[in-house]
Design a protein around this motif. Structure first.
Motif, mmCIF file in Angstrom:
data_model
loop_
_atom_site.group_PDB
_atom_site.id
_atom_site.type_symbol
_atom_site.label_atom_id
_atom_site.label_comp_id
_atom_site.label_asym_id
_atom_site.label_seq_id
_atom_site.Cartn_x
_atom_site.Cartn_y
_atom_site.Cartn_z
ATOM 1 N N ASP A 1 83.760 35.385 19.486
ATOM 2 C CA ASP A 1 83.774 36.380 20.563
ATOM 3 C C ASP A 1 82.558 37.281 20.402
ATOM 4 N N THR A 2 82.300 38.086 21.435
ATOM 5 C CA THR A 2 81.176 39.023 21.410
ATOM 6 C C THR A 2 81.638 40.425 21.788
ATOM 7 N N ASP A 3 80.775 41.397 21.485
ATOM 8 C CA ASP A 3 81.004 42.797 21.852
ATOM 9 C C ASP A 3 82.364 43.308 21.387
ATOM 10 N N LEU A 4 82.708 42.970 20.143
ATOM 11 C CA LEU A 4 83.932 43.469 19.533
ATOM 12 C C LEU A 4 83.649 44.813 18.878
ATOM 13 N N ARG A 5 84.315 45.837 19.371
ATOM 14 C CA ARG A 5 84.141 47.179 18.806
ATOM 15 C C ARG A 5 85.486 47.896 18.810
ATOM 16 N N GLY A 6 85.591 48.930 17.981
ATOM 17 C CA GLY A 6 86.781 49.773 17.973
ATOM 18 C C GLY A 6 88.057 48.979 17.777
ATOM 19 N N GLN A 7 89.048 49.267 18.613
ATOM 20 C CA GLN A 7 90.358 48.624 18.503
ATOM 21 C C GLN A 7 90.300 47.129 18.802
#
Length: 367
Positions: A350-356
C-alpha cells in the motif's frame, strides 16, 4: 550542358510536396501595458513567438507553426505566469485576460470553443475553493487561530467535494472531445489534476497518442505503476548518513515488511508525522518490520541534524538533490510526506500510510 543538368533538378524540386504549415493570429487583451508576452508550445516547451502589449494592453501574435499545436501565452519564458492556453489550428483567436481566472475566449475555432466550455467547470471549482479559504480565514479570526476539529473536517469535506466536481468536469470535457484537439489541450494543461488510473485508460488508442507533449504523462504513468499494489520493488541507489553507497534493496525484499518513508528536514508535515512513524517502529520492529527513510534534503548537515533532533534510529538514504532526487522520478513522489509499504518479498502492499492508517495496517499484517 548546364541547361540539360538544370532541367531535371528543377523538375525534381517542383515534384517535392510543399511542407504544410499552420498559420496563427492570436490577440490577447487585458495585459499590463508594455508587458512582454510569450507564445509557448505546450508540446515542445519552445518559445514560438514574443511581443509587447500596446498602450491598451493588447498583444498580437502572428506567424506559422509546422502543424496544429497546443500553446500558452505567458508573461514569462516559462509556464509560471500563464495568461491563457489555446489551440493553434489555423483559425483567428481573440481572448481576454481575467486576473485569477481562466481567460475568456471571444473568438476561435470549434476546438478552442469546446476547450473553453470545458474550462467553465474548472472556473466554478476555483471560485468555490476560494470561498472555502475565505471561510477558513474568517474562522481563524472567530476562534483566535484555534479552529475546532469539527469545523476543519467540514472545510476538508467541502474541498474534497469541489475536487471531485473539478475532476468530473475535466473528464466530461475529455470524453466529449476525444476526437478533436480540445482533449489534447485538456490533457496537457490539467494532467496533474487527473487520476493516473483514468489517464491510463483514456490514453488507450487515443487519436493524438504520438503528441510530444504526452511523453511526461506516459512517464508519470510508468512511475506510478512502480508503486501500485503488487508491483515489484524498483531499486534506488543513494548514500547513507556516513556517505556509504546503499541500495533500497539492501532492506526491501529481504524477508521483512518495509515502510519506505519519503521525507525532508524542511518538511513541517513530515516532522509532525514522525511521532506516528516512531511509534510504529518501536511496536513492530521486533515482529519483522523495518523503515527506510529517503530524504529529499539537499544539505547533509540539515539532514543529519533532523535525524538527531527527531530521534530517528532506522536506516536513511539520500542523494542530496532535493526535489531532483532519484526517488522523485522513480516513484513519482511529488509531495511529502509519502510512504510505500513493501511485503517480505519486495512487492508493494500500500501507499501513503500515515497516522492511524499505518497503525491499523501493521496491526493486521503483524499480529
Amino acid at each position: 550542358m548546364m541547361n540539360k543538368l538544370f532541367l531535371p533538378i528543377a523538375l525534381v524540386c517542383l515534384a517535392l510536396p510543399a511542407v504544410a504549415q499552420t498559420s496563427y493570429n492570436v490577440t490577447v487583451k487585458g495585459l499590463p501595458q508594455g508587458a512582454r508576452a510569450y507564445l509557448l508550445s505546450r508540446e515542445t516547451k519552445a518559445v514560438l513567438d514574443s511581443v509587447s502589449a500596446d498602450a491598451a494592453g493588447n498583444a498580437l501574435f502572428s506567424g506559422k507553426v509546422p502543424a496544429a499545436t497546443i500553446a500558452s501565452v505567458s508573461l514569462q519564458k516559462d509556464f509560471r505566469r500563464v495568461v491563457c492556453d489555446i489551440i493553434l489550428d489555423g483559425d483567428e483567436l481573440q481572448l481576454r485576460r481575467i486576473e485569477g481566472e481562466p481567460a475568456e475566449l471571444q473568438k476561435g475555432s470549434a476546438a478552442n470553443k469546446a476547450f473553453y466550455e470545458g474550462l467553465e467547470g474548472v472556473r466554478q471549482a476555483g471560485k468555490q475553493t476560494q470561498q472555502v479559504y475565505s471561510d477558513y480565514a474568517q474562522m481563524r479570526k472567530q476562534y483566535e487561530n484555534n479552529v475546532p476539529d469539527k469545523e476543519m473536517d467540514k472545510l476538508r469535506a467541502r474541498l474534497q467535494a469541489i475536487e471531485q466536481q473539478n475532476l468530473s468536469a475535466l473528464a466530461e470535457c475529455l470524453q466529449k472531445n476525444r476526437g478533436n484537439m480540445a482533449s489534447l489541450a485538456t490533457l496537457l494543461v490539467f494532467s496533474r489534476e487527473l487520476e493516473p488510473a483514468f489517464l491510463g485508460e483514456y490514453l488507450q488508442d487515443y487519436p493524438f497518442a504520438k503528441s510530444e507533449g504526452l511523453k511526461p504523462i506516459y512517464s508519470m504513468l510508468e512511475q506510478e505503476a512502480r508503486k501500485a499494489p503488487g508491483a515489484k520493488v524498483t531499486d534506488l541507489v543513494m548514500n547513507d548518513l556516513q556517505g556509504k553507497e546503499v541500495h533500497l534493496t539492501d532492506w526491501v525484499g529481504r524477508g521483512k515488511y518495509v515502510l519506505v518513508d519519503f521525507w525532508a528536514s524542511w518538511c513541517g508535515p513530515c516532522r509532525a508525522e514522525m511521532p506516528n512513524v516512531k511509534a510504529a517502529y518501536e511496536k513492530y520492529h521486533d515482529k519483522g518490520f523495518e523503515i527506510v527513510g529517503v530524504s529529499f534534503d539537499s544539505k547533509k548537515t540539515d539532514w543529519e541534524k533532523a535525524v538527531a533532533d527527531l530521534g530517528i534510529t532506522w536506516p536513511q538514504m539520500s542523494d542530496l538533490k532535493g526535489w531532483g532526487c532519484a526517488a522523485s522520478d522513480t516513484y513519482y513522489i511529488k509531495s511529502i510526506p509519502a510512504t510505500i509499504l513493501f511485503d517480505p518479498e519486495g512487492r508493494v502492499v500500500d501507499t501513503d500510510l500515515r497516522g492511524q492508517k499505518l497503525a491499523k495496517t501493521l496491526s493486521r499484517l503483524l499480529k
